[in-house]
Scaffold this motif. Structure first.
Motif, PDB file in Angstrom:
ATOM      1  N   VAL A  90       0.850  -1.198   0.000  1.00  0.00           N
ATOM      2  CA  VAL A  90       0.000   0.000   0.000  1.00  0.00           C
ATOM      3  C   VAL A  90       0.884   1.246   0.000  1.00  0.00           C
ATOM      4  CG1 VAL A  90      -1.605   1.365   1.407  1.00  0.00           C
ATOM      5  CG2 VAL A  90      -2.048  -1.062   1.024  1.00  0.00           C
ATOM      6  N   ASP A  91       1.889   1.267   0.883  1.00  0.00           N
ATOM      7  CA  ASP A  91       2.799   2.416   0.954  1.00  0.00           C
ATOM      8  C   ASP A  91       3.512   2.630  -0.384  1.00  0.00           C
ATOM      9  OD1 ASP A  91       2.058   2.684   3.624  1.00  0.00           O
ATOM     10  OD2 ASP A  91       3.901   1.768   4.403  1.00  0.00           O
ATOM     11  N   ALA A  94       3.216   5.777  -2.911  1.00  0.00           N
ATOM     12  CA  ALA A  94       4.430   6.490  -3.351  1.00  0.00           C
ATOM     13  C   ALA A  94       4.495   6.569  -4.877  1.00  0.00           C
ATOM     14  CB  ALA A  94       5.675   5.800  -2.796  1.00  0.00           C
ATOM     15  N   ALA A  95       3.916   5.585  -5.554  1.00  0.00           N
ATOM     16  CA  ALA A  95       3.877   5.584  -7.020  1.00  0.00           C
ATOM     17  C   ALA A  95       2.796   6.518  -7.552  1.00  0.00           C
ATOM     18  CB  ALA A  95       3.641   4.164  -7.537  1.00  0.00           C
ATOM     19  N   GLY A  96       2.009   7.101  -6.648  1.00  0.00           N
ATOM     20  CA  GLY A  96       0.972   8.041  -7.060  1.00  0.00           C
ATOM     21  C   GLY A  96      -0.411   7.432  -7.187  1.00  0.00           C
ATOM     22  N   PHE A  97      -0.578   6.188  -6.795  1.00  0.00           N
ATOM     23  CA  PHE A  97      -1.894   5.550  -6.859  1.00  0.00           C
ATOM     24  C   PHE A  97      -2.749   6.019  -5.684  1.00  0.00           C
ATOM     25  CE2 PHE A  97      -0.009   1.418  -8.842  1.00  0.00           C
ATOM     26  CZ  PHE A  97       0.402   2.133  -9.937  1.00  0.00           C
ATOM     27  N   ARG A  98      -4.053   5.999  -5.878  1.00  0.00           N
ATOM     28  CA  ARG A  98      -5.004   6.231  -4.788  1.00  0.00           C
ATOM     29  C   ARG A  98      -5.409   4.848  -4.295  1.00  0.00           C
ATOM     30  NH1 ARG A  98      -6.995  11.853  -4.219  1.00  0.00           N
ATOM     31  NH2 ARG A  98      -5.875  12.856  -5.897  1.00  0.00           N
ATOM     32  N   VAL A  99      -5.134   4.553  -3.044  1.00  0.00           N
ATOM     33  CA  VAL A  99      -5.480   3.247  -2.469  1.00  0.00           C
ATOM     34  C   VAL A  99      -6.568   3.490  -1.433  1.00  0.00           C
ATOM     35  CG1 VAL A  99      -4.641   1.215  -1.245  1.00  0.00           C
ATOM     36  CG2 VAL A  99      -3.127   2.425  -2.838  1.00  0.00           C
ATOM     37  N   ARG A 100      -7.697   2.803  -1.605  1.00  0.00           N
ATOM     38  CA  ARG A 100      -8.835   3.011  -0.721  1.00  0.00           C
ATOM     39  C   ARG A 100      -9.439   1.678  -0.289  1.00  0.00           C
ATOM     40  NH1 ARG A 100      -6.726   7.157  -0.716  1.00  0.00           N
ATOM     41  NH2 ARG A 100      -7.518   9.174  -1.349  1.00  0.00           N
ATOM     42  N   PRO A 101      -9.781   1.578   0.992  1.00  0.00           N
ATOM     43  CA  PRO A 101     -10.532   0.399   1.432  1.00  0.00           C
ATOM     44  C   PRO A 101     -11.997   0.559   1.026  1.00  0.00           C
ATOM     45  CG  PRO A 101     -10.154   1.873   3.284  1.00  0.00           C
ATOM     46  CD  PRO A 101      -9.448   2.471   2.087  1.00  0.00           C
ATOM     47  N   GLY A 120      -2.405  -9.604  -4.152  1.00  0.00           N
ATOM     48  CA  GLY A 120      -2.404  -9.872  -5.589  1.00  0.00           C
ATOM     49  C   GLY A 120      -2.837  -8.667  -6.407  1.00  0.00           C
ATOM     50  N   VAL A 121      -3.852  -7.959  -5.943  1.00  0.00           N
ATOM     51  CA  VAL A 121      -4.336  -6.767  -6.651  1.00  0.00           C
ATOM     52  C   VAL A 121      -3.278  -5.667  -6.610  1.00  0.00           C
ATOM     53  CG1 VAL A 121      -6.053  -4.906  -6.565  1.00  0.00           C
ATOM     54  CG2 VAL A 121      -6.774  -7.290  -6.377  1.00  0.00           C
ATOM     55  N   LEU A 122      -2.670  -5.458  -5.447  1.00  0.00           N
ATOM     56  CA  LEU A 122      -1.623  -4.435  -5.332  1.00  0.00           C
ATOM     57  C   LEU A 122      -0.428  -4.765  -6.224  1.00  0.00           C
ATOM     58  CD1 LEU A 122      -1.915  -3.942  -1.500  1.00  0.00           C
ATOM     59  CD2 LEU A 122      -2.127  -2.092  -3.180  1.00  0.00           C
ATOM     60  N   VAL A 123      -0.024  -6.021  -6.249  1.00  0.00           N
ATOM     61  CA  VAL A 123       1.101  -6.445  -7.090  1.00  0.00           C
ATOM     62  C   VAL A 123       0.779  -6.200  -8.562  1.00  0.00           C
ATOM     63  CG1 VAL A 123       2.392  -8.470  -7.892  1.00  0.00           C
ATOM     64  CG2 VAL A 123       2.111  -8.062  -5.445  1.00  0.00           C
ATOM     65  N   ARG A 124      -0.420  -6.611  -8.995  1.00  0.00           N
ATOM     66  CA  ARG A 124      -0.808  -6.400 -10.405  1.00  0.00           C
ATOM     67  C   ARG A 124      -0.811  -4.914 -10.755  1.00  0.00           C
ATOM     68  NH1 ARG A 124      -4.279 -10.367  -9.181  1.00  0.00           N
ATOM     69  NH2 ARG A 124      -6.094  -9.014  -9.005  1.00  0.00           N
ATOM     70  N   ALA A 125      -1.356  -4.092  -9.867  1.00  0.00           N
ATOM     71  CA  ALA A 125      -1.414  -2.654 -10.131  1.00  0.00           C
ATOM     72  C   ALA A 125      -0.016  -2.080 -10.324  1.00  0.00           C
ATOM     73  CB  ALA A 125      -2.133  -1.933  -8.991  1.00  0.00           C
ATOM     74  N   LEU A 126       0.892  -2.438  -9.440  1.00  0.00           N
ATOM     75  CA  LEU A 126       2.253  -1.913  -9.521  1.00  0.00           C
ATOM     76  C   LEU A 126       2.998  -2.440 -10.741  1.00  0.00           C
ATOM     77  CD1 LEU A 126       2.995  -2.071  -5.724  1.00  0.00           C
ATOM     78  CD2 LEU A 126       3.172   0.000  -7.131  1.00  0.00           C
ATOM     79  N   LYS A 127       2.853  -3.735 -11.026  1.00  0.00           N
ATOM     80  CA  LYS A 127       3.566  -4.316 -12.169  1.00  0.00           C
ATOM     81  C   LYS A 127       3.069  -3.762 -13.499  1.00  0.00           C
ATOM     82  CE  LYS A 127       4.663  -8.729 -12.058  1.00  0.00           C
ATOM     83  NZ  LYS A 127       4.652 -10.178 -11.826  1.00  0.00           N
ATOM     84  N   PHE A 159       8.741   2.845 -12.115  1.00  0.00           N
ATOM     85  CA  PHE A 159       8.837   3.258 -10.717  1.00  0.00           C
ATOM     86  C   PHE A 159       9.478   2.151  -9.889  1.00  0.00           C
ATOM     87  CE2 PHE A 159       6.979   3.186  -6.452  1.00  0.00           C
ATOM     88  CZ  PHE A 159       7.352   4.440  -5.983  1.00  0.00           C
ATOM     89  N   LEU A 160       9.066   0.904 -10.117  1.00  0.00           N
ATOM     90  CA  LEU A 160       9.614  -0.228  -9.360  1.00  0.00           C
ATOM     91  C   LEU A 160      11.095  -0.426  -9.647  1.00  0.00           C
ATOM     92  CD1 LEU A 160       6.772  -2.868  -9.738  1.00  0.00           C
ATOM     93  CD2 LEU A 160       7.260  -1.410  -7.761  1.00  0.00           C
TER      94      LEU A 160
END
Length: 93
Positions: A11-12, A16-23, A61-68, A74-75
């Protein structure tokens, strides 16, 4: 690394990559339309929605897919602890 700690680190990193992460509350199967974690683009912004009804592994899994998919450069430009690097740059989630 424990799933809760890995989730928080992802999440962090996503933020940092500029995504909006919301529960999101989410709905269990059988309660109408099920809502799960997912990724969407609104204009030029990537949003990652994490459903409380999903397991931590599903959220990871969702966070990993989003970042990849949406932040590979960025990664590559960041130091990643080994546990994160393995999840992000290893086999597809």
């Amino acid at each position: 690394m424990e799933p809760a700690e890995l989730t928080q680190q992802l999440v962090d990193l996503a933020e940092a990559a500029g995504f909006r992460v919301r529960p999101v509350k989410g709905a269990a199967v059988g309660e109408g339309d099920p809502t799960g974690s997912g990724i969407c683009r609104i204009q030029d912004q990537i949003w990652v929605m994490l459903a409380a009804t999903d397991s931590l592994e599903d959220q990871i899994g969702v966070l990993v897919r989003a970042l990849k998919v949406h932040a590979p450069d960025f990664l590559e430009a960041r130091y990643l602890p080994p546990a994160l690097r393995e999840r992000l740059l290893g086999d597809p989630a």
